[in-house]
Design a protein around this motif. Structure first.
Motif, PDB file in Angstrom:
ATOM      1  N   ASP A  62       0.804  -0.735   0.105  1.00  0.00           N
ATOM      2  CA  ASP A  62       0.107  -0.091   0.480  1.00  0.00           C
ATOM      3  C   ASP A  62       0.902   0.843  -0.285  1.00  0.00           C
ATOM      4  O   ASP A  62       2.263   1.033   0.068  1.00  0.00           O
ATOM      5  CB  ASP A  62      -1.355   0.252   1.079  1.00  0.00           C
ATOM      6  CG  ASP A  62      -0.684   0.015   2.877  1.00  0.00           C
ATOM      7  OD1 ASP A  62       0.812   0.344   2.763  1.00  0.00           O
ATOM      8  OD2 ASP A  62      -1.055  -0.297   3.361  1.00  0.00           O
ATOM      9  N   ASN A  94      -4.041  -2.464  -3.773  1.00  0.00           N
ATOM     10  CA  ASN A  94      -5.109  -2.797  -1.997  1.00  0.00           C
ATOM     11  C   ASN A  94      -4.944  -4.155  -1.471  1.00  0.00           C
ATOM     12  O   ASN A  94      -5.596  -4.453  -1.910  1.00  0.00           O
ATOM     13  CB  ASN A  94      -5.829  -2.196  -2.854  1.00  0.00           C
ATOM     14  CG  ASN A  94      -6.769  -3.713  -4.005  1.00  0.00           C
ATOM     15  OD1 ASN A  94      -6.035  -3.916  -4.890  1.00  0.00           O
ATOM     16  ND2 ASN A  94      -8.066  -2.938  -4.653  1.00  0.00           N
ATOM     17  N   ASN A 153      -5.626  -3.518  -9.367  1.00  0.00           N
ATOM     18  CA  ASN A 153      -6.759  -2.648  -8.319  1.00  0.00           C
ATOM     19  C   ASN A 153      -7.740  -4.223  -8.488  1.00  0.00           C
ATOM     20  O   ASN A 153      -8.050  -4.395  -9.271  1.00  0.00           O
ATOM     21  CB  ASN A 153      -7.623  -1.627  -9.147  1.00  0.00           C
ATOM     22  CG  ASN A 153      -7.086  -0.775  -7.967  1.00  0.00           C
ATOM     23  OD1 ASN A 153      -6.331  -0.741  -7.058  1.00  0.00           O
ATOM     24  ND2 ASN A 153      -6.972   0.513  -8.771  1.00  0.00           N
TER      25      ASN A 153
END
Length: 157
Positions: A62, A94, A153
């Motif tokens: 992150d 993420n 993502n």
């Protein structure tokens, strides 16, 4: 409007969303087949012993961890090894969603290291998985655009 008619940014966003869905499916299947290796150290050991069996490498960090010099050195070494051994690499930005997928019922023990996740071939047969094929195409197309480690993502659910 066809996919070819979409402006570049929208097409890229669509590709990333499709790749995110495919990655989620690949991880789900790999988890059920026990063909995942979790953690930087465990991944390095597997890559040293059996790199031909690895089909995909995920590196997850992150924003807070982007400044961790030790982690970035590990990532650089793993990326170099994967590139030399023709292993597709994806960067997941993420890791919390990755943890939800891979550790759905995490107990009170120490959290697992998900900074590096390797997906391996099941020994019984070669994967003929459409989701894995889609990810391989996404990685290949990204390399054609000089993006050697594409960032992806995972979709929130």
């Amino acid at each position: 409007m066809t996919l070819e008619e979409l402006p570049g940014d929208l097409r890229t966003a669509g590709r990333m969303e499709q790749a995110g869905d495919a990655l989620e499916e690949v991880l789900s299947k790999a988890l059920s087949q026990r063909s995942l290796t979790l953690g930087v150290y465990e991944a390095a050991k597997l890559l040293n012993v059996d790199p031909d069996n690895v089909v995909l490498c995920l590196l997850a960090a992150d924003e807070e961890e982007e400044g961790d010099a030790a982690l970035q050195i590990h990532f650089t070494l793993i990326q170099a090894f994967c590139c030399e051994n023709d292993i597709n690499i994806l960067r997941v930005n993420n890791p919390a969603r990755l943890a939800q997928l891979l550790l759905p019922a995490a107990g009170p023990g120490p959290p697992a290291d998900l900074h590096c996740v390797l997906v391996t071939n099941p020994h019984a047969s070669q994967w003929k998985d459409p989701a894995l094929s889609q990810l391989m195409c996404f990685c290949r197309e990204s390399r054609y655009m000089d993006q050697w480690v594409p960032v992806i993502n995972l979709p929130e659910r």
